[in-house]
Design an enzyme around this catalytic site. Structure first.
Site, PDB file in Angstrom:
ATOM      1  CG  ASP A  67      -0.255  -0.685   2.482  1.00 43.71           C
ATOM      2  OD1 ASP A  67       0.846  -0.565   2.608  1.00 43.71           O
ATOM      3  OD2 ASP A  67      -1.084  -0.888   3.498  1.00 43.71           O
ATOM      4  CG  ASN A 136      -8.984  -1.507  12.008  1.00 42.66           C
ATOM      5  OD1 ASN A 136      -8.170  -2.135  11.617  1.00 42.66           O
ATOM      6  ND2 ASN A 136      -9.321  -0.518  11.408  1.00 42.66           N
ATOM      7  CD  GLU A 143      -8.455   0.723   7.602  1.00 43.35           C
ATOM      8  OE1 GLU A 143      -8.635   0.145   8.397  1.00 43.35           O
ATOM      9  OE2 GLU A 143      -8.000   1.803   7.597  1.00 43.35           O
TER      10      GLU A 143
HETATM   11  C1  F6R Z   1       1.547  -1.632   6.087  1.00 45.46           C
HETATM   12  C2  F6R Z   1       0.410  -2.281   6.341  1.00 45.46           C
HETATM   13  C3  F6R Z   1      -0.541  -1.990   7.440  1.00 45.46           C
HETATM   14  C4  F6R Z   1       0.283  -2.506   8.764  1.00 45.46           C
HETATM   15  C5  F6R Z   1      -0.464  -2.291   9.893  1.00 45.46           C
HETATM   16  C6  F6R Z   1       0.220  -2.581  11.310  1.00 45.46           C
HETATM   17  O1  F6R Z   1       2.071  -1.639   4.906  1.00 45.46           O
HETATM   18  O2  F6R Z   1      -0.245  -2.698   5.301  1.00 45.46           O
HETATM   19  O3  F6R Z   1      -1.406  -3.050   7.449  1.00 45.46           O
HETATM   20  O4  F6R Z   1       0.718  -3.596   8.467  1.00 45.46           O
HETATM   21  O5  F6R Z   1      -1.278  -1.161  10.012  1.00 45.46           O
HETATM   22  O6  F6R Z   1       1.074  -1.613  11.441  1.00 45.46           O
HETATM   23  P1  F6R Z   1       2.248  -1.704  12.441  1.00 45.46           P
HETATM   24  O7  F6R Z   1       3.391  -2.685  12.039  1.00 45.46           O
HETATM   25  O8  F6R Z   1       2.918  -0.184  12.315  1.00 45.46           O
HETATM   26  O9  F6R Z   1       1.762  -1.934  13.760  1.00 45.46           O
END
Ligand code: F6R
Length: 240
Positions: A67, A136, A143
């Site tokens: 992403d 979440n 999401e």
């Molecule tokens: C990032 C992504 C997100 C993160 C998730 C956890 O490329 O796709 O889904 O993996 O938000 O983020 P952290 O590792 O910062 O807790």
């Protein structure tokens, strides 16, 4: 789903890096799906070490990132382009033309998304996809929603994600939109490695592993993937 529990984030990072290193050794021209955020940093640190020690080479590896934020300059310190270059790509022998990161500033987001999916297909599909998980239950920026998403698309970020990530944005305001691989694109990967550390992830991990498969917990669909491993520290696994 296979579940492996580790003492801490450092030992988990070594194990995750080992899976990617083995993939590269077995298939030097493999296609890796990569994630950003805090969770993968120990994994990337270890892969850099292994590359410096000449145990692995990224010379023929292709990568696709999950992403990227929209409406954020590519070279902003919080762009995923910058994150990936600072934490991995600038530190290993990968060729820039083999790096694929969505352009969150593309004038035509739909075309950008379709081109990205086509590029994954043309590369032969993703051999191993690395995932973090949101508090979440999001994967990529998929999401909680009423239906599972399919291919890459533009998404409006939820309040939970804005709250979790806004701490990084002190100069520019945090973007409210992102481009992300869809749940369908993620599920197409031949192997999936999800990493989660810390108590804030415990409920999402519980829902992912023990809950019903529902788009309200996007990661729950991983229960249906034929080759998915969850690497967790004790805190993230505490509700299992
Ligand atoms: C990032 C992504 C997100 C993160 C998730 C956890 O490329 O796709 O889904 O993996 O938000 O983020 P952290 O590792 O910062 O807790």
């Amino acid at each position: 789903m296979e579940i492996r529990i580790f003492e801490d984030a450092a030992s988990l990072g070594l194990a995750a890096a080992d899976i990617f290193a083995q993939t590269i050794k077995n298939k030097p021209s493999c296609v890796l799906g990569l994630a950003t955020g805090a969770s993968p940093i120990p994994t990337y640190n270890r892969l850099v070490e292994l590359c410096n020690a000449k145990e692995i080479s990224f010379a023929d590896v292709k990568t696709f990132n999950l992403d990227e934020y929209c409406d954020l300059p590519k070279d902003d310190k919080n762009s995923y382009y910058t994150f990936m270059h600072e934490n991995l790509f600038n530190l290993v022998d990968i060729k820039e033309e083999n790096v694929n990161i969505l352009d969150g500033n593309a004038a035509d987001a739909e075309k950008e998304a379709a081109d990205f999916d086509a590029a994954i297909k043309a590369a032969g599909g993703i051999d191993v996809q690395l995932l973090g998980i949101g508090n979440n239950g999001h994967i990529g920026f998929n999401e909680p929603a009423d239906a599972f998403t399919t291919g890459t698309f533009k998404v409006k970020l939820t309040e939970s994600t804005l709250q979790a990530n806004s701490r990084y944005f002190d100069e520019n305001p945090m973007p409210h939109y992102a481009l992300t691989m869809g749940v369908g694109s993620i599920m197409d990967a031949k192997k999936i490695v999800l990493i989660a550390t810390g108590p804030a992830k415990a409920q999402a991990i519980f829902n992912t592993v023990k809950g019903e498969v529902t788009p309200q917990v996007p990661a729950s669909i991983l229960q249906q993937h034929p080759d998915c491993v969850l690497l967790l520290d004790k805190a993230a696994a505490s509700l299992l």
